[in-house]
Motif scaffolding. Structure first.
Motif, short mmCIF file in Angstrom:
data_model
loop_
_atom_site.label_atom_id
_atom_site.label_comp_id
_atom_site.label_asym_id
_atom_site.label_seq_id
_atom_site.Cartn_x
_atom_site.Cartn_y
_atom_site.Cartn_z
N ARG A 1 0.83 -1.21 0.00
CA ARG A 1 0.00 0.00 0.00
C ARG A 1 0.86 1.25 0.00
O ARG A 1 0.65 2.16 -0.80
CB ARG A 1 -0.94 0.00 1.20
N ASP A 2 1.82 1.31 0.90
CA ASP A 2 2.66 2.50 1.03
C ASP A 2 3.66 2.61 -0.12
O ASP A 2 3.88 3.68 -0.67
CB ASP A 2 3.39 2.49 2.36
N VAL A 3 4.27 1.48 -0.49
CA VAL A 3 5.31 1.49 -1.51
C VAL A 3 4.75 1.93 -2.87
O VAL A 3 5.36 2.74 -3.57
CB VAL A 3 5.99 0.11 -1.61
N ILE A 4 3.59 1.42 -3.24
CA ILE A 4 2.99 1.80 -4.52
C ILE A 4 2.65 3.28 -4.53
O ILE A 4 2.94 3.99 -5.50
CB ILE A 4 1.76 0.92 -4.84
N CYS A 5 2.05 3.78 -3.46
CA CYS A 5 1.70 5.20 -3.39
C CYS A 5 2.95 6.09 -3.50
O CYS A 5 2.95 7.09 -4.21
CB CYS A 5 0.95 5.52 -2.09
N GLN A 6 4.01 5.70 -2.81
CA GLN A 6 5.25 6.48 -2.86
C GLN A 6 5.88 6.42 -4.25
O GLN A 6 6.38 7.43 -4.76
CB GLN A 6 6.24 5.96 -1.82
N VAL B 1 -3.29 8.23 -3.71
CA VAL B 1 -2.41 8.75 -4.77
C VAL B 1 -3.05 9.96 -5.42
O VAL B 1 -4.26 10.17 -5.34
CB VAL B 1 -2.04 7.68 -5.83
N LYS B 2 -2.23 10.75 -6.08
CA LYS B 2 -2.70 12.00 -6.69
C LYS B 2 -3.09 11.85 -8.15
O LYS B 2 -3.54 12.79 -8.78
CB LYS B 2 -1.60 13.07 -6.58
N CYS B 3 -2.90 10.65 -8.72
CA CYS B 3 -3.27 10.43 -10.13
C CYS B 3 -4.50 9.53 -10.19
O CYS B 3 -4.88 8.92 -9.19
CB CYS B 3 -2.10 9.80 -10.89
#
Length: 165
Positions: free
Chosen positions: A106-111, A147-149
């Motif tokens: 969850r965190d790694v993909i968002c980053q 995420v922002k996209c």
């Protein structure tokens, strides 16, 4: 979303061992990524964090560094194998990059989405029910919220005749 520019779009597809992520990739190749375009496809596989062991296992024996090194090597081989399978699906796409990251997916993909300037994130849906999702969490839901996209969640259809569609 930056849209189609001279350099193309940056499209990330999250890949794991499940058929759902390969289906999402296949769907993306048919419906989202145009042949001979300048789109850049990034396949990301996130190795879950290693379980933290004490120096002793449950029986009181000491874990050796060889055991932990073997576990890490196997984890890396699984990641490479999964990405190689996904890359074979992308045989007509010119700009394909693979990435292996470590940590909570969850965190790694968002980053990674933020760090790499991704225009759209594509993820498969495991289709967990309410109870299972409450215990396991939903990676796709977390990413869609954080995420922002734009995030495209592709759900694999259930087959009615015993075969996948």
């Amino acid at each position: 979303m930056a849209g189609i520019t001279e350099t193309g779009r940056r499209i990330m597809v999250a890949i794991d061992e499940g058929d759902e992520s390969i289906y999402a990739l296949t769907w993306s190749l048919k419906n989202l990524i145009f042949q001979n375009s300048k789109d850049h496809l990034i396949l990301i596989y996130v190795k879950p964090p290693r379980v933290v062991y004490s120096a002793f296992d449950g029986t009181g024996y000491l874990f050796s560094s060889d055991v932990t090194a073997t576990m890490e090597k196997y984890s890396q081989q699984v990641a490479e194998s999964v990405l190689e399978k996904a890359k074979l699906v992308c045989n007509d796409v010119q700009n394909v990059e693979t990435r292996i990251e470590n940590g909570d997916p969850r965190d790694v993909i968002c980053q990674a989405v933020q760090r790499l300037g991704i225009d759209i994130l594509v993820m498969g849906s495991h289709g967990y029910g309410v109870i299972k999702r409450a215990f396991l969490g939903s990676v796709s839901n977390h990413c869609a919220q954080n995420v922002k996209c734009p995030v495209l969640i592709v759900k694999k259809p259930k087959s009615t005749d015993g075969e996948d569609k």
